[in-house]
Design an enzyme around this catalytic site. Sequence first.
Site, PDB file in Angstrom:
ATOM      1  N   ILE A   1       5.575   2.624  -0.062  1.00 62.28           N
ATOM      2  CA  ILE A   1       5.242   4.045   0.017  1.00 62.28           C
ATOM      3  C   ILE A   1       6.288   4.797  -0.787  1.00 62.28           C
ATOM      4  O   ILE A   1       7.481   4.732  -0.483  1.00 62.28           O
ATOM      5  CB  ILE A   1       5.238   4.554   1.481  1.00 62.28           C
ATOM      6  N   ASP A   2       5.839   5.502  -1.815  1.00 63.26           N
ATOM      7  CA  ASP A   2       6.736   6.272  -2.677  1.00 63.26           C
ATOM      8  C   ASP A   2       6.625   7.745  -2.284  1.00 63.26           C
ATOM      9  O   ASP A   2       7.309   8.212  -1.390  1.00 63.26           O
ATOM     10  CB  ASP A   2       6.370   6.024  -4.133  1.00 63.26           C
TER      11      ASP A   2
END
Length: 218
Positions: A137-138
């Site tokens: 997850i960025d």
Amino acid sequence: MPTRSPSVVISDDEPGYDLDLFCIPNHYAEDLEKVFIPHGLIMDRTERLARDVMKEMGGHHIVALCVLKGGYKFFADLLDYIKALNRNSDRSIPMTVDFIRLKSYCNDQSTGDIKVIGGDDLSTLTGKNVLIVEDIIDTGKTMQTLLSLVKQYSPKMVKVASLLVKRTSRSVGYRPDFVGFEIPDKFVVGYALDYNEYFRDLNHVCVISETGKAKYKA
């Protein structure tokens, strides 16, 4: 109310490990800065996440939804551990799998233009406990898009497991339910995480070098 499980937090000044300490494919020798998370540590952490998932979701049919391509190794290893727990449980439950592909990266930046590929027939999610399995997850925008899509099919429950979550100022604040490692804002590759489709064949999570970025730039 269930709380999100804790994660292993890797600090901003984590030095990582010298490449010479591990088996790294020769064709990537000049393309990596360091080993960031060794494969053995990934596997141990994944085993614990499997226990957390079963504790929270193991009371009803689980549909495990793999986000391709980067999530496939974490997905396979996590499911192996979940299946082992399920086999040895007095209250084992059925589990099925499905796959979806999202595209939001070019080179080392999330484009913000999120394309959903597949997922045309997700009606099987209705009334099920859905576990979405992602590699990293960025910003969180990609996962928010996918969650909106999945919830249209009225699942009983939706939880997200991600191997990695980045600490980044670009984040929209989204946090998965199950997280392996929280990492600094570095572009990492390996263990199926890619840079323009390269590096998926590394066992360890590594930090890509500037040489590697230039070499494989799209």
